[in-house]
Design an enzyme around this catalytic site. Structure first.
Site, PDB file in Angstrom:
ATOM      1  N   ASP A   2       4.750   6.647   9.468  1.00 34.84           N
ATOM      2  CA  ASP A   2       4.050   5.426   8.761  1.00 34.84           C
ATOM      3  C   ASP A   2       5.069   4.143   8.996  1.00 34.84           C
ATOM      4  OD1 ASP A   2       4.141   8.283   8.050  1.00 34.84           O
ATOM      5  OD2 ASP A   2       1.959   7.482   7.099  1.00 34.84           O
ATOM      6  N   ASP A  62       1.393   8.046  12.633  1.00 34.85           N
ATOM      7  CA  ASP A  62       0.859   6.599  11.578  1.00 34.85           C
ATOM      8  C   ASP A  62       1.802   5.536  12.597  1.00 34.85           C
ATOM      9  OD1 ASP A  62      -1.551   7.777   9.918  1.00 34.85           O
ATOM     10  OD2 ASP A  62      -0.447   7.273   8.190  1.00 34.85           O
ATOM     11  N   TYR A 110      -1.761   0.753  12.364  1.00 35.48           N
ATOM     12  CA  TYR A 110      -2.155   0.392  10.848  1.00 35.48           C
ATOM     13  C   TYR A 110      -3.279   0.127  11.850  1.00 35.48           C
ATOM     14  CZ  TYR A 110      -0.047   3.470   8.199  1.00 35.48           C
ATOM     15  OH  TYR A 110       0.453   4.894   7.224  1.00 35.48           O
ATOM     16  N   ASN A 118      -2.893   9.996  10.295  1.00 36.30           N
ATOM     17  CA  ASN A 118      -4.677   9.750  10.812  1.00 36.30           C
ATOM     18  C   ASN A 118      -5.241   8.689  11.088  1.00 36.30           C
ATOM     19  OD1 ASN A 118      -2.963   9.423   7.981  1.00 36.30           O
ATOM     20  ND2 ASN A 118      -4.801   8.384   6.736  1.00 36.30           N
ATOM     21  N   HIS A 155       1.975  15.372  10.456  1.00 42.80           N
ATOM     22  CA  HIS A 155       1.091  14.389   9.710  1.00 42.80           C
ATOM     23  C   HIS A 155       1.373  14.362   8.354  1.00 42.80           C
ATOM     24  CE1 HIS A 155       0.584  10.279   8.937  1.00 42.80           C
ATOM     25  NE2 HIS A 155      -0.718  10.119   8.571  1.00 42.80           N
ATOM     26  N   HIS A 189      -2.526  11.483  -2.016  1.00 43.18           N
ATOM     27  CA  HIS A 189      -2.548  13.077  -0.959  1.00 43.18           C
ATOM     28  C   HIS A 189      -2.214  14.337  -0.770  1.00 43.18           C
ATOM     29  CE1 HIS A 189      -3.541   9.785   2.140  1.00 43.18           C
ATOM     30  NE2 HIS A 189      -2.681   9.194   1.706  1.00 43.18           N
ATOM     31  N   HIS A 210       2.851  10.519   6.025  1.00 39.63           N
ATOM     32  CA  HIS A 210       1.550  10.472   5.501  1.00 39.63           C
ATOM     33  C   HIS A 210       1.777  10.019   3.526  1.00 39.63           C
ATOM     34  CE1 HIS A 210      -2.721  10.535   5.446  1.00 39.63           C
ATOM     35  NE2 HIS A 210      -2.738  11.557   4.468  1.00 39.63           N
ATOM     36  N   VAL A 211       2.435  10.289   3.254  1.00 40.44           N
ATOM     37  CA  VAL A 211       2.160  10.020   1.737  1.00 40.44           C
ATOM     38  C   VAL A 211       4.365   8.446   2.063  1.00 40.44           C
ATOM     39  CG1 VAL A 211       3.355  10.585  -0.440  1.00 40.44           C
ATOM     40  CG2 VAL A 211       2.264  12.144   0.937  1.00 40.44           C
ATOM     41  N   HIS A 212       3.246   7.521   1.446  1.00 36.82           N
ATOM     42  CA  HIS A 212       4.495   6.336   1.557  1.00 36.82           C
ATOM     43  C   HIS A 212       5.390   6.354   0.646  1.00 36.82           C
ATOM     44  CE1 HIS A 212       0.589   4.674   4.010  1.00 36.82           C
ATOM     45  NE2 HIS A 212       0.583   5.589   4.775  1.00 36.82           N
TER      46      HIS A 212
HETATM   47 FE   LIG Z   1      -1.118   8.899   6.877  1.00 34.87          FE
END
Ligand SMILES: [Fe+2]
Ligand SMILES: *[C@@H]1O[C@H](CO)[C@@H](O)[C@H](O)[C@H]1NC(C)=O
Ligand SMILES: *[C@@H]1O[C@H](CO)[C@@H](O)[C@H](O)[C@H]1NC(C)=O
Ligand SMILES: *[C@@H]1O[C@H](CO)[C@@H](O)[C@H](O)[C@H]1NC(C)=O
Ligand SMILES: *[C@@H]1O[C@H](CO)[C@@H](O)[C@H](O)[C@H]1NC(C)=O
Length: 459
Positions: free
Chosen positions: A164, A191, A194, A228, A313, A323, A350-352
């Site tokens: 990410d 990711d 962006y 995503n 992801h 998420h 996915h999870v930041h």
């Molecule tokens: Fe993501």
């Protein structure tokens, strides 16, 4: 009940909590400042276009086959097609080998990409440094990489683990820290740019991102996972082909892995067998990904590649409000297989934020038996969520409380991790937060191999 009785009960409850807490994981008190993440401006140094007419830009490499003896080189020429040839060899002035690539372009709403070149260098020797150049006829640029060692049970290797990433000032800190820590290849858990967070999914941001990371990915392979933000599915813009920009720009060696789509595949690197799964492609029973994974797990040979690493992801074990449980359907589909296969480590993004699990599994549940709680399982993988690369969406600072028993360590800070495989039994895993010096380990542990030495290593 008397108030004294109630107090005694409260005390007993408090003590019980302390006892429970002793067994639970760590929610690190460290907090990064919650300032907004700021995208680097278009005129930032990291986005600079290389000088020279039609100079190749956005150079990146990834492995081109299963054994590490091929490398896919990709780049973009902005003004005209130019040459898709790569010259390469063992010294910068002796580029005696030649490979012909192909090119592609795509339109996205009113954006038209540059000329995107892909060229596979084959029959490379293991553990060898190669120089390579492209841009013949206009502006030639030269880079280098070192091929991974021949797959073998005790071949040491150091992976960077990044997810990410995006293109903010924090993204640049994450990449700089990783560079200081010096891995041999990156396992990237999805990711990338962006670009889709910009109006019209501004695909110029795919170009800027690729120029930003060139300083690492032109010199060492990054292994790509689709997130995503790679979907770029925008029917409102007339863009209905999922993964259009990503799949034009970032090839993967999926055919060599017996896969039928670029989004799920595998590579062998040194002593690791790396399986990449696709959270945003079908994985239900009988689907191509399901069929492929079932066959792929049979091909894993722990005597040659002791370390089984799985990338995806969307995480299966995540205790952040962000998420939460999005990875659940894939977990239900595949967790038993990974436990049976004795996978060592499952990496997701996915999870930041950052989170690491104990060795747990949750495979006993059958809808009516009530066994829906993850349990400690020394045969199961460790799950790491490393979506803390620093993208424009900011930090995911909303952990669920109390911390679930499967969660060993979690912290809402940006950073990256490294996995340093020493031999068939031992690998050192370390997470680094960006606020510390690059060498400071904020969460580190020795992992022992689930096939060769399945000892209790996460407590
Ligand atoms: Fe993501
Ligand atoms: C990004 O990081 C590099 C290396 O640390 C530095 O040279 C560069 O100036 C940074 N750029 C921005 C825009 O922060
Ligand atoms: C694409 O459309 C947007 C919005 O109408 C506009 O601002 C932008 O300049 C256009 N870009 C190109 C390359 O035509
Ligand atoms: C935090 O997560 C919980 C779910 O655990 C959710 O109900 C809540 O809305 C989230 N808060 C924020 C600020 O996102
Ligand atoms: C494997 O590496 C670990 C950690 O460096 C070391 O302690 C162990 O002795 C090594 N095993 C062998 C067989 O060399």
């Amino acid at each position: 009940m008397s108030s004294g009785g109630r107090r005694r009960l409260a005390l007993v409850a408090a003590l019980a909590l302390v006892v429970l807490a002793a067994d639970a994981g760590v929610t690190s008190e460290y907090r990064r400042k919650l300032e907004a993440t700021v995208e680097m401006p278009l005129d930032a140094d990291v986005f600079r276009v290389p000088p020279g007419y039609n100079a190749p830009q956005q150079v990146h490499i990834t492995l081109g086959n299963q054994e590490g003896t091929a490398m896919i080189v990709s780049w973009v020429t902005p003004s005209e097609l130019g040459s898709s040839t790569v010259m390469y060899g063992g010294a910068p002035h002796k580029l005696e080998l030649r490979a012909e690539g192909t090119h592609t372009r795509y339109d996205y709403f009113n954006y038209t990409s540059g000329f995107i070149h892909h060229c596979t260098l084959k029959n490379l020797k293991h553990s060898s440094k190669y120089y390579y150049a492209m841009g013949f006829g206009h502006t030639v640029r030269t880079f280098w990489f070192t091929t991974p060692p021949k797959p073998g049970p005790d071949a040491p290797y150091k992976f960077g683990l990044i997810g990410d990433l995006g293109q903010t000032f924090d993204s640049n800190r994450t990449l700089s820290h990783y560079e200081s820590n010096g891995g041999d290849a990156v396992l990237f858990v999805g990711d990338l740019s962006y670009a889709d967070n910009h109006p019209l999914h501004d695909n110029n941001r795919w170009d800027t991102w690729a120029r930003f990371v060139e300083r690492s990915v032109a010199y060492q392979p990054w292994i790509w996972t689709a997130g995503n933000h790679e979907l770029d599915f925008a029917p409102e813009l007339g863009e209905t082909t999922p993964f259009k920009p990503f799949s034009h720009r970032y090839p993967t060696p999926y055919r060599a892995a017996g896969s039928t789509e670029p989004f799920w595949y595998s590579v062998k690197i040194a002593s690791a067998h790396v399986i990449v799964l696709a959270s945003y492609s079908a994985y239900g029973k009988y689907t191509p990904q399901w069929t492929w994974l079932q066959d792929e797990l049979k091909r894993v040979d722990r005597k040659t590649t002791p370390w089984l690493l799985v990338l995806m992801h969307s995480p299966w074990y995540n205790s952040n409000g962000y998420h939460y449980m999005e990875g659940e359907t894939m977990r239900v589909q595949f967790e038993q297989w990974l436990v049976d296969a004795k996978a060592d480590l499952v990496l997701a993004g996915h999870v930041h934020a950052y989170e690491r699990s104990h060795r747990v599994s949750n495979v006993a549940y059958d809808i009516v038996n009530g066994k829906s709680t993850p349990v400690r399982d020394q045969g199961a993988p460790v799950y790491v969520t490393i979506g803390d690369g620093g993208n424009i969406e900011g930090i995911a600072d909303n952990f669920t409380r109390p911390q679930p028993s499967y969660s060993a360590f979690r912290e809402a800070s940006f950073g990256h991790a490294t996995l340093e495989i020493k031999n068939r039994t031992h690998a050192y895993y370390a997470w680094h937060r960006n606020q510390d010096g690059a060498k400071v380990v904020a969460d580190g542990l020795w992992l022992t191999n689930r096939y060769w030495m399945p000892t209790d290593d996460t407590n």
